[in-house]
Design a protein around this motif. Structure first.
Motif, PDB file in Angstrom:
ATOM      1  N   ARG A  97      -1.005 -27.834  26.859  1.00  0.00           N
ATOM      2  CA  ARG A  97      -1.334 -29.363  27.660  1.00  0.00           C
ATOM      3  C   ARG A  97      -2.745 -29.506  28.211  1.00  0.00           C
ATOM      4  O   ARG A  97      -3.191 -30.478  28.236  1.00  0.00           O
ATOM      5  N   GLY A 132     -12.506 -25.611  31.295  1.00  0.00           N
ATOM      6  CA  GLY A 132     -13.048 -26.974  31.382  1.00  0.00           C
ATOM      7  C   GLY A 132     -13.828 -27.251  32.669  1.00  0.00           C
ATOM      8  O   GLY A 132     -14.997 -27.799  32.794  1.00  0.00           O
ATOM      9  N   ARG A 133     -13.162 -26.880  33.768  1.00  0.00           N
ATOM     10  CA  ARG A 133     -13.716 -27.159  35.029  1.00  0.00           C
ATOM     11  C   ARG A 133     -15.120 -26.487  35.342  1.00  0.00           C
ATOM     12  O   ARG A 133     -16.480 -27.044  35.819  1.00  0.00           O
ATOM     13  N   ASN A 187     -16.180 -36.088  28.321  1.00  0.00           N
ATOM     14  CA  ASN A 187     -15.544 -36.535  29.521  1.00  0.00           C
ATOM     15  C   ASN A 187     -16.303 -37.462  30.066  1.00  0.00           C
ATOM     16  O   ASN A 187     -17.446 -37.287  30.430  1.00  0.00           O
ATOM     17  N   GLN A 192     -11.246 -23.277  26.265  1.00  0.00           N
ATOM     18  CA  GLN A 192     -12.357 -23.597  27.294  1.00  0.00           C
ATOM     19  C   GLN A 192     -11.966 -23.335  28.841  1.00  0.00           C
ATOM     20  O   GLN A 192     -10.644 -23.504  29.222  1.00  0.00           O
ATOM     21  N   ALA A 203     -20.613 -26.097  23.552  1.00  0.00           N
ATOM     22  CA  ALA A 203     -20.426 -24.735  23.455  1.00  0.00           C
ATOM     23  C   ALA A 203     -21.722 -23.847  22.995  1.00  0.00           C
ATOM     24  O   ALA A 203     -22.764 -24.260  22.619  1.00  0.00           O
ATOM     25  N   CYS A 247     -20.732 -28.733  19.691  1.00  0.00           N
ATOM     26  CA  CYS A 247     -21.227 -30.268  19.881  1.00  0.00           C
ATOM     27  C   CYS A 247     -22.433 -30.664  19.761  1.00  0.00           C
ATOM     28  O   CYS A 247     -22.618 -31.718  19.378  1.00  0.00           O
TER      29      CYS A 247
HETATM   30  N1  CO8 Z   1      -1.375 -32.492  32.249  1.00  0.00           N
HETATM   31  C1  CO8 Z   1      -0.922 -32.174  33.831  1.00  0.00           C
HETATM   32  N2  CO8 Z   1      -1.712 -31.285  34.270  1.00  0.00           N
HETATM   33  C2  CO8 Z   1      -2.553 -30.614  33.638  1.00  0.00           C
HETATM   34  C3  CO8 Z   1      -2.716 -30.790  32.219  1.00  0.00           C
HETATM   35  C4  CO8 Z   1      -2.157 -31.714  31.833  1.00  0.00           C
HETATM   36  N3  CO8 Z   1      -2.286 -32.119  30.476  1.00  0.00           N
HETATM   37  N4  CO8 Z   1      -3.712 -29.839  32.123  1.00  0.00           N
HETATM   38  C5  CO8 Z   1      -3.977 -29.076  33.316  1.00  0.00           C
HETATM   39  N5  CO8 Z   1      -3.282 -29.437  34.200  1.00  0.00           N
HETATM   40  C6  CO8 Z   1      -3.345 -28.943  35.566  1.00  0.00           C
HETATM   41  C7  CO8 Z   1      -3.708 -27.723  35.559  1.00  0.00           C
HETATM   42  O1  CO8 Z   1      -2.934 -26.857  35.174  1.00  0.00           O
HETATM   43  C8  CO8 Z   1      -4.538 -27.545  37.052  1.00  0.00           C
HETATM   44  O2  CO8 Z   1      -3.470 -27.383  37.778  1.00  0.00           O
HETATM   45  P1  CO8 Z   1      -3.530 -26.325  39.212  1.00  0.00           P
HETATM   46  O3  CO8 Z   1      -4.611 -27.245  39.991  1.00  0.00           O
HETATM   47  O4  CO8 Z   1      -2.337 -26.307  39.850  1.00  0.00           O
HETATM   48  O5  CO8 Z   1      -4.129 -25.084  38.692  1.00  0.00           O
HETATM   49  C9  CO8 Z   1      -4.622 -29.095  37.373  1.00  0.00           C
HETATM   50  O6  CO8 Z   1      -4.261 -30.091  36.070  1.00  0.00           O
HETATM   51  C10 CO8 Z   1      -6.319 -29.239  37.025  1.00  0.00           C
HETATM   52  O7  CO8 Z   1      -6.637 -28.648  35.652  1.00  0.00           O
HETATM   53  P2  CO8 Z   1      -8.202 -28.655  35.291  1.00  0.00           P
HETATM   54  O8  CO8 Z   1      -8.986 -28.055  36.539  1.00  0.00           O
HETATM   55  O9  CO8 Z   1      -8.278 -27.895  34.025  1.00  0.00           O
HETATM   56  O10 CO8 Z   1      -8.467 -29.956  35.402  1.00  0.00           O
HETATM   57  P3  CO8 Z   1      -9.862 -30.704  35.305  1.00  0.00           P
HETATM   58  O11 CO8 Z   1     -10.050 -31.860  36.178  1.00  0.00           O
HETATM   59  O12 CO8 Z   1     -11.276 -29.910  35.330  1.00  0.00           O
HETATM   60  O13 CO8 Z   1     -10.052 -31.515  33.781  1.00  0.00           O
HETATM   61  C11 CO8 Z   1     -10.890 -31.071  31.407  1.00  0.00           C
HETATM   62  C12 CO8 Z   1     -10.066 -30.732  32.519  1.00  0.00           C
HETATM   63  C13 CO8 Z   1     -10.479 -32.630  31.213  1.00  0.00           C
HETATM   64  C14 CO8 Z   1     -10.791 -30.347  30.414  1.00  0.00           C
HETATM   65  C15 CO8 Z   1     -12.013 -31.258  32.360  1.00  0.00           C
HETATM   66  O14 CO8 Z   1     -12.404 -29.999  32.861  1.00  0.00           O
HETATM   67  C16 CO8 Z   1     -13.433 -31.227  30.994  1.00  0.00           C
HETATM   68  O15 CO8 Z   1     -13.474 -32.609  30.391  1.00  0.00           O
HETATM   69  N6  CO8 Z   1     -14.491 -30.642  31.130  1.00  0.00           N
HETATM   70  C17 CO8 Z   1     -15.770 -30.819  30.473  1.00  0.00           C
HETATM   71  C18 CO8 Z   1     -15.330 -29.913  29.274  1.00  0.00           C
HETATM   72  C19 CO8 Z   1     -16.375 -30.199  28.140  1.00  0.00           C
HETATM   73  O16 CO8 Z   1     -17.393 -31.007  28.264  1.00  0.00           O
HETATM   74  N7  CO8 Z   1     -16.146 -29.191  27.108  1.00  0.00           N
HETATM   75  C20 CO8 Z   1     -16.960 -29.242  25.853  1.00  0.00           C
HETATM   76  C21 CO8 Z   1     -16.105 -29.131  24.986  1.00  0.00           C
HETATM   77  S1  CO8 Z   1     -16.717 -29.558  23.391  1.00  0.00           S
HETATM   78  C22 CO8 Z   1     -17.363 -28.171  22.880  1.00  0.00           C
HETATM   79  O17 CO8 Z   1     -18.685 -27.894  23.068  1.00  0.00           O
HETATM   80  C23 CO8 Z   1     -16.675 -27.368  21.882  1.00  0.00           C
HETATM   81  C24 CO8 Z   1     -16.826 -28.125  20.629  1.00  0.00           C
HETATM   82  C25 CO8 Z   1     -15.778 -27.362  19.790  1.00  0.00           C
HETATM   83  C26 CO8 Z   1     -14.983 -28.446  19.192  1.00  0.00           C
HETATM   84  C27 CO8 Z   1     -13.913 -27.660  18.145  1.00  0.00           C
HETATM   85  C28 CO8 Z   1     -12.824 -28.827  17.889  1.00  0.00           C
HETATM   86  C29 CO8 Z   1     -11.576 -28.324  18.184  1.00  0.00           C
END
Ligand code: CO8
Length: 380
Positions: A195, A269-270, A307, A267, A367, A156
């Motif tokens: 998901r 994510g959290r 996010n 990833q 990343a 990114c």
């Molecule tokens: N629907 C319902 N429930 C869900 C879902 C869903 N889709 N997904 C997860 N859950 C559940 C989980 O199982 C979890 O349940 P439990 O608590 O029982 O274990 C609960 O919801 C909470 O899950 P998370 O802790 O994963 O949820 P978060 O609140 O942390 O949200 C996010 C997830 C949205 C991913 C968030 O953590 C986030 O955005 N973090 C930042 C990530 C970020 O900035 N990443 C950078 C990525 S970009 C990069 O640099 C890579 C580039 C490469 C690109 C490649 C292209 C493909």
């Protein structure tokens, strides 16, 4: 050292839009089918039932509402969950080069120059369509540009890392006019089967034209006349496995075949959220101090779009108050996370209302971990 200006930006947006509801519906059907197909193993405790995706979760956790993609039918087909793309012959422009040219045309028109006046083309993206010849060299050829061209990848953060390369080349005189492109076809590397990942990304390509101040405006084209002085750039990296993708040229030689999910984006994510927010806020604060810019004087934060909560947290840490939607523009609701293109899309679409002399920051992160910032002042 030459003064460097940004004189044009461009954006290619794919024609297909996908709503959260459409994605959730297709994955729900796929998960229900998987659970039914594995009912006996689930019953015996050998396998765990898979949970269904949720629109409510997506919006609450990420702020993503919609995304554009290069092909829609395949990734919404519950039996496929990945795009369908035609394989192009060597005589055709590659898909990434084609979207670069489309974004470049808008940026060149804004700058009032033609492709032949460029002497550097840098393609920075999370994924490059092939190993070689470089997509950037193909774009250079398609635009009739001179000089040199190359591809690079810092996930990114490719946007700001590529911008710094172009800026350094112009500062030191190895180029006078450069084009920086971020062709992100994330839908080809996103995991639509899980998901926790299926909603995150969207496709787009951005273009930025940079010129040495002593040649900007000299080409005679009908540009917009708007320009931004680069006050400084700053890059940083710190190793982490929390965002990972093991796709690579050694996959065919590895003795233990990888699980297909390891060859796509994944990833924690959290953890990323927790690690990266303070890293980015500290990075921008240090950069602004080094350049002599007060944080309160930054009128806009064009941040990487991963996010909504992350962007609010970073801007709030820096300003010591809630940022207004104008100060920290968000495109996640429409474009989702377009990897390196995100911060540039924010800059491209949300710079109205800024006046000559106003200062702002463009910052990408992701990343690696990696983070890069470019401090800008509107010059005309
Ligand atoms: N629907 C319902 N429930 C869900 C879902 C869903 N889709 N997904 C997860 N859950 C559940 C989980 O199982 C979890 O349940 P439990 O608590 O029982 O274990 C609960 O919801 C909470 O899950 P998370 O802790 O994963 O949820 P978060 O609140 O942390 O949200 C996010 C997830 C949205 C991913 C968030 O953590 C986030 O955005 N973090 C930042 C990530 C970020 O900035 N990443 C950078 C990525 S970009 C990069 O640099 C890579 C580039 C490469 C690109 C490649 C292209 C493909």
């Amino acid at each position: 050292m030459n003064e460097v200006l940004i004189t044009g930006t461009g954006l290619w947006t794919p024609e297909y839009g996908v709503t959260n509801a459409e994605l959730v519906e297709s994955l729900t059907r796929a998960v229900r089918k998987w659970n039914a197909d594995h009912a006996a193993e689930i019953e015996s405790g050998e396998l765990e039932e898979r949970d269904l995706p949720s629109e409510k979760f997506i919006v609450r956790a990420s702020g993503v509402g919609h995304r554009y993609v290069i092909e829609k039918e395949g990734l919404l087909d519950p039996d496929r969950l990945r795009p369908h793309l035609p394989t192009r012959s060597e005589d055709e422009l590659s898909i990434q080069a084609e979207i670069c040219v489309a974004a470049a045309e808008e940026a060149l028109a804004q700058a009032g120059i033609s492709g032949s006046e460029l002497d550097a083309v840098v393609v920075g993206a999370s994924n490059i369509q092939r190993a070689y010849p470089a997509i950037a060299i193909e774009v250079q050829d398609a635009l009739g540009a001179g000089g040199f061209a190359y591809d690079m990848n810092v996930a990114c953060s490719s946007a700001t890392f590529a911008l710094q390369n172009a800026i350094d080349a112009i500062k030191t005189g190895s180029a006078r006019r450069a084009l920086v492109l971020c062709p992100e076809l994330t839908s080809c590397h996103n995991n639509f089967e899980l998901r926790e990942f299926h909603f995150i990304f969207g496709d787009a390509c951005t273009a930025v034209v940079l010129e040495s101040a002593d040649v900007a405006g000299a080409a005679g084209g009908a540009g917009t006349g708007e320009s931004w002085s680069v006050l400084g750039t700053r890059l940083a990296t710190k190793f982490s496995n929390n965002i990972r993708n093991d796709f690579g040229f050694m996959n065919v030689a590895e003795d233990t075949p990888r699980h297909p999910h390891e060859l796509l984006f994944r990833q924690n994510g959290r953890q990323v959220f927790g690690d990266v927010c303070p890293m980015v806020a500290e990075h921008i604060a240090t950069h602004a101090a080094e350049v002599g810019v007060d944080l309160e004087d930054l009128k806009r934060f064009w941040l990487h779009q991963a996010n909504l909560g992350m962007n609010k947290t970073i801007a709030k840490t820096l300003l010591d108050r809630e940022p207004s939607p104008e100060e920290s523009p968000v495109i996640l609701d429409e474009y989702a996370n377009t990897s390196s293109a995100g911060s540039v899309i924010a800059f491209h679409k949300h710079r109205d209302g800024l006046e000559v002399g106003d200062q702002a920051v463009l910052c990408s992160f992701g990343a690696g971990y990696s983070v890069g910032s470019v401090l800008l002042r509107r010059r005309s």
